[in-house]
Design a protein around this motif. Sequence first.
Motif, PDB file in Angstrom:
ATOM      1  N   LEU A   1       0.704  -0.815  -0.455  1.00 27.46           N
ATOM      2  CA  LEU A   1      -0.094   0.134  -0.122  1.00 27.46           C
ATOM      3  C   LEU A   1       0.994   1.576   0.041  1.00 27.46           C
ATOM      4  CD1 LEU A   1      -2.371  -0.817   2.781  1.00 27.46           C
ATOM      5  CD2 LEU A   1      -3.434  -0.540   0.198  1.00 27.46           C
ATOM      6  N   ASP A   2       0.667   2.160  -0.333  1.00 31.63           N
ATOM      7  CA  ASP A   2       1.145   3.670  -0.910  1.00 31.63           C
ATOM      8  C   ASP A   2       0.476   4.920   0.002  1.00 31.63           C
ATOM      9  OD1 ASP A   2      -0.385   4.314  -3.073  1.00 31.63           O
ATOM     10  OD2 ASP A   2       1.644   2.804  -4.435  1.00 31.63           O
ATOM     11  N   GLU A   3       0.509   5.903  -0.153  1.00 31.80           N
ATOM     12  CA  GLU A   3       0.174   7.193  -0.201  1.00 31.80           C
ATOM     13  C   GLU A   3      -1.244   7.578  -1.757  1.00 31.80           C
ATOM     14  OE1 GLU A   3       2.923   7.075  -0.651  1.00 31.80           O
ATOM     15  OE2 GLU A   3       3.786   8.296   1.351  1.00 31.80           O
ATOM     16  N   ASP A   4      -1.220   6.926  -2.596  1.00 38.62           N
ATOM     17  CA  ASP A   4      -2.447   7.110  -2.808  1.00 38.62           C
ATOM     18  C   ASP A   4      -3.605   5.725  -2.997  1.00 38.62           C
ATOM     19  OD1 ASP A   4      -1.212   8.918  -4.762  1.00 38.62           O
ATOM     20  OD2 ASP A   4      -0.052   7.687  -6.223  1.00 38.62           O
ATOM     21  N   ASP A   5      -2.891   5.425  -2.636  1.00 39.83           N
ATOM     22  CA  ASP A   5      -4.663   3.857  -2.114  1.00 39.83           C
ATOM     23  C   ASP A   5      -4.827   4.448  -1.365  1.00 39.83           C
ATOM     24  OD1 ASP A   5      -3.558   2.050  -4.042  1.00 39.83           O
ATOM     25  OD2 ASP A   5      -1.962   1.400  -2.778  1.00 39.83           O
ATOM     26  N   ILE A   6      -4.017   5.675  -0.011  1.00 36.32           N
ATOM     27  CA  ILE A   6      -4.615   5.700   0.892  1.00 36.32           C
ATOM     28  C   ILE A   6      -5.923   6.929   0.741  1.00 36.32           C
ATOM     29  CG2 ILE A   6      -4.699   6.477   3.506  1.00 36.32           C
ATOM     30  CD1 ILE A   6      -3.818   3.801   3.646  1.00 36.32           C
ATOM     31  N   ARG A   7      -5.144   7.893  -0.009  1.00 40.63           N
ATOM     32  CA  ARG A   7      -5.924   8.332  -0.112  1.00 40.63           C
ATOM     33  C   ARG A   7      -7.051   8.395  -1.372  1.00 40.63           C
ATOM     34  NH1 ARG A   7      -1.259  11.421  -0.667  1.00 40.63           N
ATOM     35  NH2 ARG A   7      -0.988  12.736   0.632  1.00 40.63           N
TER      36      ARG A   7
END
Length: 398
Positions: free
Chosen positions: A365-371
């Motif tokens: 997971l990365d920031e783009d997934d979170i947002r």
Amino acid sequence: MTDFTKTKALFQIPEGMIYLNGNSLGPMPKSAPDRILDFMHNEWATDLIKGWNTKGWFMQTNTLGDRIGALVGAEEDSIVVGDTLSIKIFQAVAACLALRPDRKVILSDNGNFPTDLYMVEGLLKLKEAGYDLRTPNPDDVMEQITDEVACVMLTEVDYRTGRKHDMKAIIDKAHAHGALVVWDLAHSAGAIPVDLSGCDTDFAAGCTYKFLNGGPGAPAFIYVAPRLIADVEPALSGWYGHAAPFDFDLNYRPMPNKIDRMRIGTPSIASFAILEAAMDAWDGVDMQALRARSIELMTLFVGEVEARCPGLTLAGPRDMNARGSHVSFRFEHGYPCMQALIAKKVIGDFRAPDIMRFGITPLFLDEDDIRGAVDILSDILKNETWKEERFQTRSAVT
């Protein structure tokens, strides 16, 4: 430093999906199909029963145990893999009670995963009357560790809220009162740094299908401190833990002074093949770096949800250092809301009565997934999509 862009590329995530459920079932490593086919074509098909010797099947319980041990701070030859987590909890608690025969109290908490409590209830039905299983609130466990306690049995990370017990502090107090401790690492192994040896842990058990990505029903593992193993009498005495399994004695003799005595029956070598592929993904991963990345992503997720998703309340500690690697929010309509998320390819899960649970797993997971996940959650709440009739029916697995 661990390169999490590279680790993300090792897992098979369906196109367009944001997978926030690795805390319940890890995604498939891309290498798993080739590894299971290699097992089938180049081990089972070619060597048949010889594979127990020629392919090292007989000792995979131990070789895989050492690979897991490297992630949880265990000494070499102190972990074996096999069976299920429930069985390993049963083994560990039974061993504790046998080592403390004059004590009758098992102390857990009411946030423990229910199956651990069920296993203890079943164990106590096999023993004479007088045993007492106590389940206070998690915050009250420390004060209830007294000289009458034989075994403290806890899940380090609460499966619902993510709250994390202080392993070292609990072990230290238990030992000061002569008690032993069993840790369930289901939401710890592969999620947070664990130091079984450094914490002077007595017993621990865990599963490999969550953060370790070993696949549905992947085998469990059990740890016993080397200082205890010679005195541990297995309550479940199977041939695989016998001192001389191929002598075929009619009476059980445990493997002397070795973790092997905690093996029970013949393990699934096919499952081991998939687990090997999963463990390969962990090669070179620094657990401290993983923890730091997990805290970054959890902090981002909580901040975005609280800013954009009214009606949801954080469950568990706000201090990310005091939780594992999943985030939960309470919402009165949590079940249909989670179904609406899943329909939009954001996969989390629901835990009764009102918890929406999201695994924050930095390996993929990365920031783009979170947002991106919060974008969809915000839209569902704004438009009250969760009210649609199709999201109200409960499935067998939530």
